[in-house]
Design a protein around this motif. Structure first.
Motif, short mmCIF file in Angstrom:
data_model
loop_
_atom_site.label_atom_id
_atom_site.label_comp_id
_atom_site.label_asym_id
_atom_site.label_seq_id
_atom_site.Cartn_x
_atom_site.Cartn_y
_atom_site.Cartn_z
N ILE A 127 0.74 -1.42 0.13
CA ILE A 127 0.02 0.32 0.35
C ILE A 127 1.24 1.09 -0.28
O ILE A 127 1.07 2.28 -0.84
CB ILE A 127 -0.80 0.30 1.24
CG1 ILE A 127 -2.31 -1.52 1.00
CG2 ILE A 127 -1.82 1.42 1.47
CD1 ILE A 127 -2.51 -1.17 2.21
N ARG A 130 2.36 1.36 -3.36
CA ARG A 130 1.33 2.56 -4.01
C ARG A 130 1.72 3.74 -4.36
O ARG A 130 1.48 4.47 -4.94
CB ARG A 130 -0.05 1.78 -4.48
CG ARG A 130 -1.01 1.89 -5.29
CD ARG A 130 -2.23 1.13 -4.99
NE ARG A 130 -3.30 1.81 -5.78
CZ ARG A 130 -4.31 2.70 -5.47
NH1 ARG A 130 -4.66 3.50 -4.02
NH2 ARG A 130 -4.87 3.09 -6.66
N ASN A 131 0.95 4.43 -2.77
CA ASN A 131 1.37 5.23 -2.83
C ASN A 131 2.13 6.68 -3.13
O ASN A 131 1.74 7.30 -3.61
CB ASN A 131 1.02 5.00 -0.98
CG ASN A 131 0.22 7.04 -1.01
OD1 ASN A 131 -0.79 8.21 -0.82
ND2 ASN A 131 1.47 7.70 -0.17
N ARG A 133 4.50 5.96 -5.60
CA ARG A 133 4.44 5.70 -7.04
C ARG A 133 2.75 7.12 -7.11
O ARG A 133 3.38 7.15 -9.01
CB ARG A 133 3.99 4.09 -7.27
CG ARG A 133 5.15 3.15 -7.18
CD ARG A 133 5.01 2.13 -7.86
NE ARG A 133 5.33 0.49 -7.42
CZ ARG A 133 6.86 0.41 -8.26
NH1 ARG A 133 6.40 1.07 -9.38
NH2 ARG A 133 7.50 -0.61 -7.94
N ARG A 134 2.08 6.48 -6.85
CA ARG A 134 1.20 7.74 -7.18
C ARG A 134 1.70 9.16 -7.01
O ARG A 134 1.17 10.29 -7.67
CB ARG A 134 -0.77 7.19 -6.48
CG ARG A 134 -0.76 6.32 -7.10
CD ARG A 134 -2.42 5.63 -6.54
NE ARG A 134 -3.75 7.11 -6.75
CZ ARG A 134 -4.17 7.02 -8.27
NH1 ARG A 134 -3.68 6.55 -8.78
NH2 ARG A 134 -4.46 8.24 -8.19
N SER A 140 -3.45 11.76 -6.99
CA SER A 140 -3.91 11.72 -4.91
C SER A 140 -4.70 10.53 -5.11
O SER A 140 -3.77 9.50 -5.77
CB SER A 140 -5.10 12.54 -4.48
OG SER A 140 -5.70 12.51 -5.76
N SER A 141 -4.17 9.72 -3.35
CA SER A 141 -4.14 8.87 -3.07
C SER A 141 -4.58 8.41 -1.62
O SER A 141 -5.20 9.41 -1.14
CB SER A 141 -2.84 7.27 -2.54
OG SER A 141 -3.20 6.84 -2.35
N ARG A 142 -6.00 8.14 -1.78
CA ARG A 142 -6.90 7.56 -0.69
C ARG A 142 -6.57 7.31 0.86
O ARG A 142 -6.30 7.11 1.62
CB ARG A 142 -8.27 6.62 -0.93
CG ARG A 142 -8.64 6.67 -1.92
CD ARG A 142 -9.35 5.85 -2.57
NE ARG A 142 -10.82 6.01 -3.35
CZ ARG A 142 -12.29 5.64 -4.32
NH1 ARG A 142 -12.15 3.98 -3.25
NH2 ARG A 142 -12.95 5.65 -5.60
N THR A 143 -4.94 6.24 0.38
CA THR A 143 -4.13 5.92 1.87
C THR A 143 -3.63 7.89 2.03
O THR A 143 -2.67 7.08 3.09
CB THR A 143 -4.01 4.56 1.31
OG1 THR A 143 -2.64 4.87 0.43
CG2 THR A 143 -4.74 3.64 1.86
N GLU A 144 -3.08 8.47 1.50
CA GLU A 144 -1.90 9.34 1.65
C GLU A 144 -2.40 9.65 3.03
O GLU A 144 -1.47 9.81 3.59
CB GLU A 144 -2.41 10.54 0.17
CG GLU A 144 -1.15 11.46 0.69
CD GLU A 144 -1.45 13.19 -0.56
OE1 GLU A 144 -0.76 13.87 0.30
OE2 GLU A 144 -2.51 12.40 -0.93
#
Length: 255
Positions: A127, A130-131, A133-134, A140-144
């Motif tokens: 997770i 992926r954060n 990389r985004r 943006s990322s929901r887990t930021e």
């Protein structure tokens, strides 16, 4: 741990661990044997071991941030254990009535608890990766928000690897002890029983993971996927083989 909520959460985790240990010990005293002779007792023990690893890693390495993530599968597993898998206290089946249960099964419990923590940290790593990389791509990322409270991918990857590095030799010893016990009980070291087969498959996958970590081109996400596949094999060995496949190791105790 720093912060009121962090200290409270860690204190409650330690209190829950103490209660869990008392439950396992009193179960053993009531049965006059080691309390891991069926699936219910094994899940309780392996869940307790995962929390022990969590507490040890938190204190030793300051990795308090993994507490929530480790406790989610532990609490879920215990909920199923006491509602679906529960087995009343009783004596061991004859094939398990040996001192080898305290050696072979204990090793599997220790390794299993380590594997649970390693798998959870690996999921966090994927997770976080992926954060990152985004973020590099300007997306943006929901887990930021969550990732802001966790260390970087390098720390998570190293923690996951170290956990498996401890678990793998213990699992190897457990398989060897099981083979010796099988010779005592059934007159052969290895018979490709479903439980034996899936324990070996799990060993192979984790060996592949460690080899991948030693190979620069297979580190990171690809190695993480191998580890999670090994954990899936472990879960099937624990649940699927016990419930759905008949063999010499069919000791789920669920009737």
């Amino acid at each position: 741990p720093t912060g009121f909520w962090m200290r409270t959460a860690f204190g409650l985790t330690c209190a829950g661990l103490a209660a869990h240990l008392v439950a396992i010990v009193t179960r053993g005293l009531a049965e006059h044997r080691v309390p891991w002779g069926n699936m219910y007792e094994f899940i309780a023990a392996i869940s307790c071991m995962a929390v022990l690893v969590l507490v040890a890693v938190s204190i030793r390495l300051g990795a308090y941030y993994i507490g929530l993530f480790v406790l989610i599968p532990v609490v879920f597993g215990l909920a199923l254990d006491v509602t679906v898998v529960y087995t009343p206290a009783g004596s061991l089946v004859p094939a398990l009535n040996s001192y080898w249960i305290a050696i072979h099964v204990t090793a599997m419990i220790v390794a299993g608890g380590l594997y649970i923590v390693g798998a959870v940290v690996t999921v966090i790593y994927l997770i976080a990766d992926r954060n990152e990389r985004r973020a590099l791509a300007g997306l943006s990322s929901r887990t930021e928000g969550l990732m802001m409270h966790l260390p970087g991918t390098t720390v998570l990857d190293r923690l996951s690897y170290r956990t498996i590095l401890f678990a793998f030799p213990v699992w190897t010893f457990g398989i060897m002890a099981g083979a010796i016990w099988a010779d005592h009980a059934w007159g052969r070291y290895w018979g490709w029983d479903p439980k034996e087969t899936w324990s070996f498959i799990t060993w192979l996958v984790y060996a592949a993971f460690l080899h991948a970590r030693a190979t620069a081109g297979w580190r990171g996400r690809r190695a993480a996927y191998i580890q999670l596949f090994g954990f899936a094999c472990l879960l099937f060995n624990l649940v699927g083989v016990n419930l759905w496949i008949t063999g010499l190791h069919s000791y789920a105790g669920m009737g």
